[in-house]
Design a protein around this motif. Structure first.
Motif, mmCIF file in Angstrom:
data_model
loop_
_atom_site.group_PDB
_atom_site.id
_atom_site.type_symbol
_atom_site.label_atom_id
_atom_site.label_comp_id
_atom_site.label_asym_id
_atom_site.label_seq_id
_atom_site.Cartn_x
_atom_site.Cartn_y
_atom_site.Cartn_z
ATOM 1 N N GLU A 24 0.835 -1.195 0.000
ATOM 2 C CA GLU A 24 0.000 0.000 0.000
ATOM 3 C C GLU A 24 0.879 1.258 0.000
ATOM 4 N N PRO A 25 0.427 2.325 -0.647
ATOM 5 C CA PRO A 25 1.190 3.587 -0.632
ATOM 6 C C PRO A 25 1.346 4.115 0.791
ATOM 7 N N TYR A 26 2.486 4.723 1.081
ATOM 8 C CA TYR A 26 2.678 5.327 2.396
ATOM 9 C C TYR A 26 3.322 6.691 2.236
ATOM 10 N N GLU A 27 2.723 7.690 2.895
ATOM 11 C CA GLU A 27 3.218 9.067 2.782
ATOM 12 C C GLU A 27 4.399 9.282 3.723
ATOM 13 N N TRP A 87 6.260 9.745 -1.383
ATOM 14 C CA TRP A 87 5.530 8.490 -1.173
ATOM 15 C C TRP A 87 6.473 7.316 -1.371
ATOM 16 N N ARG A 147 6.580 2.807 -1.555
ATOM 17 C CA ARG A 147 5.993 1.471 -1.493
ATOM 18 C C ARG A 147 7.056 0.479 -1.972
#
Lengths: 311, 123
Positions: free
Chosen positions: B24-27, B91, B93
């Protein structure tokens, strides 16, 4: 021309002036300097730390993010105050829920008030995520964007134990499970299923079960439907004021304010657990959750949080 | 002293990976440092191995590799694996593949790894 100073000197601070705290501020979380204890909720594990023993429906609530609210079309939108907000995100899986929790205890009994400035969004479309054609979408009419109907619900809730364990819960149901607009505040009529109930063989829920109350029939409306400011597209963030009051001396809801509307919650029941829970005396947890009803990521953003009490 | 902010996020927990995957994308725009940790909990297959690359994105939607470096994670090399990511923008991933290096694996022995994936961030 003269002006009269505000009677409460705390509110001369611009960071606090946008809130309406009760007598004692317990928590003021400004996400420009960290997560302030907001952490992913997870179910309980066994004495070995074996993660296979965590209830499946409470095993993947996703880590909260410090978000600059950045989007493909404008870059960094930023938060209401400063650059960063707390973002709770779902996976792009219908029924998935993201949950962040804040863990405190009570040194008294009385009114407890949770305030925040929030925004909610469904993820903008891309070729990879396929949001434009996912369930709940539709045709853009240059005002309403189909993305808005791809946002399911957000929830504010507590987990409290003063000997008796109970949850107070308020959910904004943006759309129902068929992606129809509801814009309705709802509450659960049953207590949340717990890991101990699973351990005792009473309940076993699937991965995407609604952990707060799995049966849609157990959610009932309160107040009138309320339209928010989604602001047309998934990349414009408008912050909404939420103020929610409960009373731990009576184990009751009091009221919920969202912007200019105050919903009386005094008749909204709070279902307690019948059984005693150990290890939880004076528990005072707050959680926020976001739940998608389609295969599109849903996001709940909190600019900041203030929790105050009257004890 | 102005202490540095830090945050460890569990990006995958007790997750069984097979074939190709992305996390999942993570900031992480606030962070100046980032480091992945992969903890292997279990493995199946003859010689399972995870090959992963750090990916970056300007918007959380569109992704490219951070660099040309493949990370190789073999359970035979121990339970915990780690590598840094630098110059990543906003971002992060992982994009990866679980492979079985044994020739001609039986159909019922598809390679899989059960992992925890942590992202440790620091301002």
């Amino acid at each position: 021309m003269t002006t009269t100073p505000h009677v409460d000197p705390r509110l001369l601070d611009p960071k606090l002036a946008k809130f309406n705290p009760l007598r004692r501020i317990l928590v003021h979380d400004d996400f420009n300097d960290g997560t302030h204890g907001w952490v992913e909720l997870i179910g309980n594990h066994d004495e070995h730390g074996d993660l296979d023993t965590v209830d499946e429906h409470m095993s993947d609530f996703r880590p909260p993010q410090l978000s600059s609210c950045s989007f493909f079309d404008v870059g960094t939108h930023g938060a209401m105050s400063g650059t960063y907000a707390l973002k709770v995100a779902t996976r792009p899986v219908a029924g998935h829920t993201g949950v962040a929790i804040r863990r405190l205890t009570m040194s008294g009994r009385g009114r407890v008030q949770f305030e925040t400035y929030l925004a909610y969004k469904a993820e903008a479309a891309s070729a990879e995520n396929g949001a434009a054609t996912a369930a709940g979408g539709g045709r853009w009419d240059a005002n309403n964007h189909p993305s808005e109907q791809q946002f399911g619900a957000f929830t504010v809730a507590t987990d409290i134990c003063d000997g008796v364990r109970y949850h107070t819960v308020a959910r904004y149901l943006n759309t129902d499970l068929d992606h129809q607009v509801r814009h309705q505040w709802v509450y659960p009529t049953v207590p949340e299923p717990t890991p101990r109930e699973h351990f005792e063989g009473k309940v076993k829920l699937p991965r995407t079960a609604d952990f707060t109350a799995p049966n849609p029939e157990d959610w009932k409306p309160f107040g009138e439907p309320q339209e928010m400011c989604f602001n047309e597209v998934p990349t414009k963030v408008n912050w909404h004021y939420l103020r929610w009051v409960i009373d731990t001396s009576t184990r009751k809801n009091v009221e919920l304010q969202l912007n200019d509307v105050v919903h009386d919650m005094s008749d909204v029941p709070v279902p307690p657990y019948d059984e005693h829970y150990g290890s939880l005396q004076n528990l005072l947890n707050f959680y926020v959750s976001v739940r998608t009803h389609t295969d599109v990521r849903n996001f709940l953003y909190l600019d900041s949080v203030l929790i105050s009490v009257d004890w | 002293m102005n202490m540095r902010q830090s945050l460890t996020a569990v990006i995958e927990r007790n997750t069984t990976l097979t074939g190709e995957f992305t996390t999942e994308p993570y900031e992480a725009a606030w962070a100046g440092e980032a480091r992945w940790f992969v903890r292997v909990l279990d493995a199946a297959g003859r010689r399972p191995r995870l090959v992963a690359r750090t990916q970056i994105s300007p918007d959380g939607l569109h992704w490219c590799d951070l660099d040309e470096t493949d990370q190789s994670i073999s359970p035979a090399d121990g339970p915990v694996h780690s590598w840094p990511a630098t110059g990543f923008g906003g971002w992060l991933r992982l994009r990866g593949t679980v492979v079985d290096e044994a020739a001609d694996p039986a159909p019922d022995e598809s390679a899989r790894l059960k992992v925890l994936i942590y992202l440790a961030l620091k301002a």
